[in-house]
Each structure stands twice: as structure tokens, then as C-alpha cells.
Design a protein around this motif. Structure first.
Motif, PDB file in Angstrom:
ATOM      1  N   VAL A   8       0.870  -1.188   0.000  1.00 52.91           N
ATOM      2  CA  VAL A   8       0.000   0.000   0.000  1.00 52.91           C
ATOM      3  C   VAL A   8       0.901   1.231   0.000  1.00 52.91           C
ATOM      4  O   VAL A   8       1.627   1.470   0.973  1.00 52.91           O
ATOM      5  N   ALA A   9       0.881   1.997  -1.081  1.00 53.53           N
ATOM      6  CA  ALA A   9       1.763   3.158  -1.226  1.00 53.53           C
ATOM      7  C   ALA A   9       0.956   4.447  -1.210  1.00 53.53           C
ATOM      8  O   ALA A   9      -0.215   4.460  -1.609  1.00 53.53           O
ATOM      9  N   ARG A  10       1.587   5.529  -0.717  1.00 54.97           N
ATOM     10  CA  ARG A  10       0.941   6.843  -0.842  1.00 54.97           C
ATOM     11  C   ARG A  10       1.376   7.424  -2.183  1.00 54.97           C
ATOM     12  O   ARG A  10       2.470   7.960  -2.334  1.00 54.97           O
ATOM     13  N   SER A  11       0.519   7.251  -3.177  1.00 51.62           N
ATOM     14  CA  SER A  11       0.833   7.674  -4.549  1.00 51.62           C
ATOM     15  C   SER A  11      -0.464   7.671  -5.344  1.00 51.62           C
ATOM     16  O   SER A  11      -1.526   7.377  -4.790  1.00 51.62           O
ATOM     17  N   GLY A  12      -0.381   7.985  -6.614  1.00 58.78           N
ATOM     18  CA  GLY A  12      -1.574   7.980  -7.466  1.00 58.78           C
ATOM     19  C   GLY A  12      -1.578   9.135  -8.433  1.00 58.78           C
ATOM     20  O   GLY A  12      -0.966  10.167  -8.176  1.00 58.78           O
ATOM     21  N   TRP A  13      -2.299   8.931  -9.527  1.00 59.67           N
ATOM     22  CA  TRP A  13      -2.227   9.873 -10.652  1.00 59.67           C
ATOM     23  C   TRP A  13      -3.235  11.016 -10.519  1.00 59.67           C
ATOM     24  O   TRP A  13      -4.026  11.277 -11.407  1.00 59.67           O
ATOM     25  N   SER A  14      -3.199  11.672  -9.342  1.00 56.95           N
ATOM     26  CA  SER A  14      -3.972  12.896  -9.145  1.00 56.95           C
ATOM     27  C   SER A  14      -3.203  13.739  -8.159  1.00 56.95           C
ATOM     28  O   SER A  14      -2.261  13.254  -7.514  1.00 56.95           O
ATOM     29  N   LYS A  15      -3.577  14.990  -8.028  1.00 52.60           N
ATOM     30  CA  LYS A  15      -2.938  15.887  -7.053  1.00 52.60           C
ATOM     31  C   LYS A  15      -3.796  16.022  -5.802  1.00 52.60           C
ATOM     32  O   LYS A  15      -3.563  16.900  -4.974  1.00 52.60           O
ATOM     33  N   GLN A  16      -4.809  15.148  -5.644  1.00 51.37           N
ATOM     34  CA  GLN A  16      -5.726  15.267  -4.513  1.00 51.37           C
ATOM     35  C   GLN A  16      -5.308  14.414  -3.323  1.00 51.37           C
ATOM     36  O   GLN A  16      -5.970  14.410  -2.292  1.00 51.37           O
ATOM     37  N   GLY A  17      -4.209  13.688  -3.481  1.00 45.59           N
ATOM     38  CA  GLY A  17      -3.726  12.824  -2.404  1.00 45.59           C
ATOM     39  C   GLY A  17      -4.399  11.468  -2.440  1.00 45.59           C
ATOM     40  O   GLY A  17      -5.505  11.317  -2.989  1.00 45.59           O
ATOM     41  N   GLY A  18      -3.699  10.478  -1.857  1.00 45.73           N
ATOM     42  CA  GLY A  18      -4.303   9.158  -1.809  1.00 45.73           C
ATOM     43  C   GLY A  18      -3.288   8.038  -1.843  1.00 45.73           C
ATOM     44  O   GLY A  18      -2.098   8.248  -1.600  1.00 45.73           O
ATOM     45  N   PHE A  19      -3.799   6.848  -2.117  1.00 51.23           N
ATOM     46  CA  PHE A  19      -3.016   5.616  -2.001  1.00 51.23           C
ATOM     47  C   PHE A  19      -3.190   4.751  -3.239  1.00 51.23           C
ATOM     48  O   PHE A  19      -4.151   4.909  -3.994  1.00 51.23           O
ATOM     49  N   GLU A  20      -2.247   3.812  -3.385  1.00 55.67           N
ATOM     50  CA  GLU A  20      -2.413   2.753  -4.372  1.00 55.67           C
ATOM     51  C   GLU A  20      -2.162   1.415  -3.679  1.00 55.67           C
ATOM     52  O   GLU A  20      -1.174   1.249  -2.972  1.00 55.67           O
ATOM     53  N   ILE A  21      -3.113   0.498  -3.876  1.00 57.31           N
ATOM     54  CA  ILE A  21      -3.011  -0.850  -3.321  1.00 57.31           C
ATOM     55  C   ILE A  21      -2.650  -1.775  -4.479  1.00 57.31           C
ATOM     56  O   ILE A  21      -3.368  -1.808  -5.486  1.00 57.31           O
ATOM     57  N   TYR A  22      -1.540  -2.479  -4.361  1.00 55.61           N
ATOM     58  CA  TYR A  22      -1.110  -3.401  -5.420  1.00 55.61           C
ATOM     59  C   TYR A  22      -1.723  -4.771  -5.136  1.00 55.61           C
ATOM     60  O   TYR A  22      -1.236  -5.507  -4.272  1.00 55.61           O
ATOM     61  N   VAL A  23      -2.790  -5.076  -5.835  1.00 53.79           N
ATOM     62  CA  VAL A  23      -3.567  -6.287  -5.562  1.00 53.79           C
ATOM     63  C   VAL A  23      -3.017  -7.451  -6.382  1.00 53.79           C
ATOM     64  O   VAL A  23      -3.082  -7.430  -7.618  1.00 53.79           O
ATOM     65  N   GLU A  24      -2.467  -8.441  -5.697  1.00 59.43           N
ATOM     66  CA  GLU A  24      -1.878  -9.582  -6.397  1.00 59.43           C
ATOM     67  C   GLU A  24      -2.930 -10.654  -6.650  1.00 59.43           C
ATOM     68  O   GLU A  24      -3.622 -11.077  -5.727  1.00 59.43           O
ATOM     69  N   GLY A  25      -3.069 -11.071  -7.889  1.00 53.30           N
ATOM     70  CA  GLY A  25      -4.020 -12.109  -8.269  1.00 53.30           C
ATOM     71  C   GLY A  25      -5.439 -11.570  -8.388  1.00 53.30           C
ATOM     72  O   GLY A  25      -5.678 -10.369  -8.313  1.00 53.30           O
ATOM     73  N   GLU A  26      -6.375 -12.495  -8.564  1.00 57.47           N
ATOM     74  CA  GLU A  26      -7.773 -12.138  -8.811  1.00 57.47           C
ATOM     75  C   GLU A  26      -8.636 -12.246  -7.561  1.00 57.47           C
ATOM     76  O   GLU A  26      -9.640 -11.549  -7.429  1.00 57.47           O
ATOM     77  N   ASP A  27      -8.224 -13.128  -6.646  1.00 58.23           N
ATOM     78  CA  ASP A  27      -9.132 -13.564  -5.584  1.00 58.23           C
ATOM     79  C   ASP A  27      -9.597 -12.441  -4.664  1.00 58.23           C
ATOM     80  O   ASP A  27     -10.728 -12.458  -4.191  1.00 58.23           O
ATOM     81  N   TYR A  28      -8.715 -11.491  -4.380  1.00 61.59           N
ATOM     82  CA  TYR A  28      -9.062 -10.453  -3.409  1.00 61.59           C
ATOM     83  C   TYR A  28      -9.631  -9.193  -4.062  1.00 61.59           C
ATOM     84  O   TYR A  28     -10.001  -8.252  -3.365  1.00 61.59           O
TER      85      TYR A  28
END
Ligand code: THG
Length: 364
Positions: A190-210
Motif C-alpha cells: 500500500v503506497a501513498r501515490s496515485g495519478w492525481s494531485k488530490q492525495g491518496g493511495f495505491e493498493i497493489y492487488v496480487e491475483g484475482e481472488d481479493y
């Protein structure tokens, strides 16, 4: 309405059923995969992104995994940004260039271990360049596209929503750093990043199940925060000067020309260093600029040439109306002779000639 046919080449994502249920209005294809471009409307999505919180299916930000004893060596060959001092929990925005300094992609690099990195790609097959370099030089690395699908949480209420699902720890994640956090017993980057200037996170979801369980948990936890499905927003990203590879920059542009010179600090390892030496010293002859356009325009869907007294001096590659700044906002590449702030140019838009004014900086 015309639909895009998904296939093995034009892939669905682990969140596609949620995206559809949320009423996606338009898709584009990016890294051979579906990327939503609008839900309610681009302008309504923009307003909501700036006030609340959105969940974005950005699975198209595919990972290239580089793992093995020569991983760092290869990373240092493909980007002018020095990755040798990256911390163990860090992400870097890394322009990647060919032997002429031409931009091949502008991924986010994630350091998973000293010998393991992910490159979170913009639209383009960077894996083939990395593989070619590794194979030709006999490097000891494994290169593959793992099934990892980033889910972005963006907007001013992102911290609150993420804390409800992943715990209070998320609030302590610094910009472009990550923590491994659990959802239903499974650990995710879970990183604090993302393609906007409004702030936020990116969750790197591995596989399909979750995928859908996580999507549903975020919507349930965010109901009273007015959470909605969203996607990278054209208006907001132009206001913020977030460049789109393939649109605003391509292989005929160097990082210096893209205004990414601050990410070029590698001593000497990367391919393209000789070609870029002159620009490193004297600066480029053209550069990305924020540009305001007067009068009525349509959203730019191609390339609009820029002129000064009839002579070609560059091009606009992204442009649309900005409700918050009450002007048309645009991104363009402008010749050095005409790139100073305040310079008035003409731009040949799909609605005819308009006045374009070079700006000092982007709007947000
Ligand atoms: N996140 C992840 N992968 C991605 C993107 C992303 N892959 C595709 C695309 N976006 C890659 N391009 C960018 C462009 C800009 C930024 C991130 C990825 C970005 N820039 C910040 C800025 O300009 O303000 C800060 C960069 C910095 O200072 O390090 O965030 O968004 N996973």
C-alpha cells in the motif's frame, strides 16, 4: 452506445464487474487492458474527486517484475534516475529512455527487496526493452509481468477511508513510500501515490481472488464518506501537469524536454547518457509547458500545432475546459524561442485558430 469487446488481448481486470455495476460510461485501452475514463461525466467526476474520495481501477498500470542478482544493475541501465540509494520501502517516478535518450515510458519503480523491483508502467511494452537488455548482456535476472492490479484511492477523504479498511497505520505512510498491510489476512503493498494531485493511495492487488472483496469492503466502509468509483480525470491531471505517456511525450522526446530533468541524476550507468549529455549541460531546445487557451474549444483528442506569426513552434497534446480555473487548460511542447511565460501563440484546434498563452507553471 458502441462497446469495446474484451478478449485475451484486451483484458478485463479483477475489478471489472464492480466498475460495470458502478455505471462506467467510457473505456480506453491501455497496456492491452480496459481503463475506465468516465463514470457520471468527466466534469462531475472531477468535482467529486476534489471533495470526497474515489476508488480507481488502474489495473492497467501493469507491473514489470525485475528480480535477481543483477536487478539493480538493469534498473540503473534503463533510467537516468539513480536508484542505488532507494530505501527499502520507497517508490520512485523513473523516466526510462532508449539509447538516444528517447522516452520509452515513465513508470513508478517500487523497491520490494535489494534484488527485486516492480516497474509500474504507463502505456507501452517496456518489458521487451528490459528483457532485450538483460538477455543480450547475459544478466542474472527474471523478468515477467506478474498479475498485479493497482487499485487507487484518491481524494481528500482517502486517509479516512483507508484507515477504516487497513487500520490507522496507513496515515503514517509518507509520499511515495509503502507499507505491507493486511486485508482479510492477506498482505498487500500500500503506497501513498496515485495519478492525481488530490492525495491518496495505491493498493497493489496480487491475483484475482481479493479484487472484488477489497472493492466491496472499500465501498461499504466509505458509504457515509460519499465514496464513488472514479478514474484518472482528464481535467484534474492537466491542471496538475501529470503527463500522459503516448499523448504528451513519446520516443522523440527526452526527459529534459518533458520537464523531468530533476529525475536525471544517475552518474553514468544508463543507455542514452551520451545522447543526453548536451541537454544535461545546455538544456533542451523544446520543453513541456502549461498553456492556457482562450475561447471555446473541444477536448483535444489528437495534436494541435502551435504557431507564432505563422511559423510552427510546437504542439498542444492535451487540452480541456477547467471549471475551477475558468479557462481552457492545456499541455504542450514549445520551442525554446517561445516558451517564456506570457508568450502569446496561435493554436490550430478542432474548432479553428485560438489564442494560446504560455504559463509560468501548472495550475495545481
Ligand atoms: N501509479 C502507478 N503506476 C503508474 C502511474 C501511477 N503507471 C502509469 C503512470 N501513472 C506513470 N506516470 C506517472 C506520472 C506522474 C506520477 C506518477 C506516475 C506522479 N508524479 C508526481 C507529480 O508530478 O507531482 C510526483 C513524482 C515525484 O515527485 O516523485 O505521481 O500514478 N503505480
Amino acid at each position: 452506445m458502441v462497446t469495446i469487446a474484451a478478449s485475451r488481448r484486451v483484458r478485463r481486470t479483477p475489478f471489472s464487474s464492480g466498475v460495470e455495476a458502478a455505471g462506467v460510461k467510457a473505456y480506453t485501452v491501455y497496456n492491452h487492458m480496459l481503463l475506465p475514463t468516465a463514470f457520471e461525466s468527466i466534469e462531475a467526476d472531477y468535482r467529486h474527486l476534489k471533495t470526497d474520495v474515489q476508488i480507481w481501477d488502474v489495473s492497467v498500470e501493469r507491473q514489470v517484475s525485475i528480480k535477481g542478482p543483477d536487478a539493480l544493475r538493469l534498473m540503473r541501465q534503463i533510467s537516468p534516475r539513480d536508484m542505488s540509494k532507494m530505501a527499502g520501502d520507497q517508490c520512485y517516478y523513473v523516466p526510462t529512455v532508449d539509447h538516444n535518450g528517447g522516452m520509452l515510458n515513465d513508470p513508478v519503480a517500487i523497491k520490494l527487496a535489494d534484488d527485486h523491483y516492480w516497474l509500474s508502467l504507463a502505456d507501452g511494452d517496456l518489458l521487451q526493452w528490459a528483457l532485450g537488455l538483460a538477455v543480450a548482456q547475459g544478466f542474472d535476472v527474471d523478468i515477467e509481468e506478474p498479475d498485479v492490479s493497482p487499485l487507487a484511492i484518491q481524494g481528500p477523504k482517502s486517509d479516512e477511508l483507508m484507515a477504516r479498511v487497513f487500520g490507522e497505520e496507513v496515515r503514517n505512510i509518507r509520499f511515495f513510500r509503502y507499507k505491507k498491510l493486511k486485508f482479510e489476512g492477506q498482505s498487500f503493498v500500500v503506497a501513498r501515490s496515485g495519478w492525481s494531485k488530490q492525495g491518496g493511495f495505491e493498493i497493489y492487488v496480487e491475483g484475482e481472488d481479493y479484487g472484488m472483496p477489497l472493492w466491496n469492503a472499500l465501498f461499504a466502509a466509505g458509504a457515509e464518506l460519499n465514496v464513488r468509483a472514479g478514474c484518472p480525470n482528464l481535467i484534474e491531471r492537466i491542471e496538475g501537469g501529470l503527463l500522459s505517456y503516448g499523448a504528451d511525450m513519446r520516443r522523440d522526446d527526452t526527459p529534459y524536454e518533458c520537464g523531468l530533468g530533476r529525475f536525471c541524476n544517475s552518474p553514468d550507468m544508463y543507455f542514452g547518457r551520451n545522447a543526453m549529455a548536451r541537454q544535461a549541460k545546455y538544456g533542451p531546445d523544446k520543453m513541456i509547458r502549461a498553456i492556457a487557451i482562450e475561447g471555446e474549444i473541444e477536448t483535444c483528442g489528437s495534436v494541435w500545432p502551435l504557431f507564432a506569426g505563422g511559423a510552427y513552434v510546437g504542439q498542444v497534446t492535451s487540452a480541456t475546459w477547467s471549471p475551477d480555473f475558468n479557462t481552457n487548460v492545456a499541455i504542450g511542447m514549445v520551442a525554446r524561442s517561445h516558451w517564456n511565460a506570457g508568450t502569446r501563440l496561435e493554436v490550430d484546434t478542432s474548432n479553428g485558430m485560438r489564442t494560446a498563452i504560455v504559463q509560468e507553471k501548472f495550475w495545481i
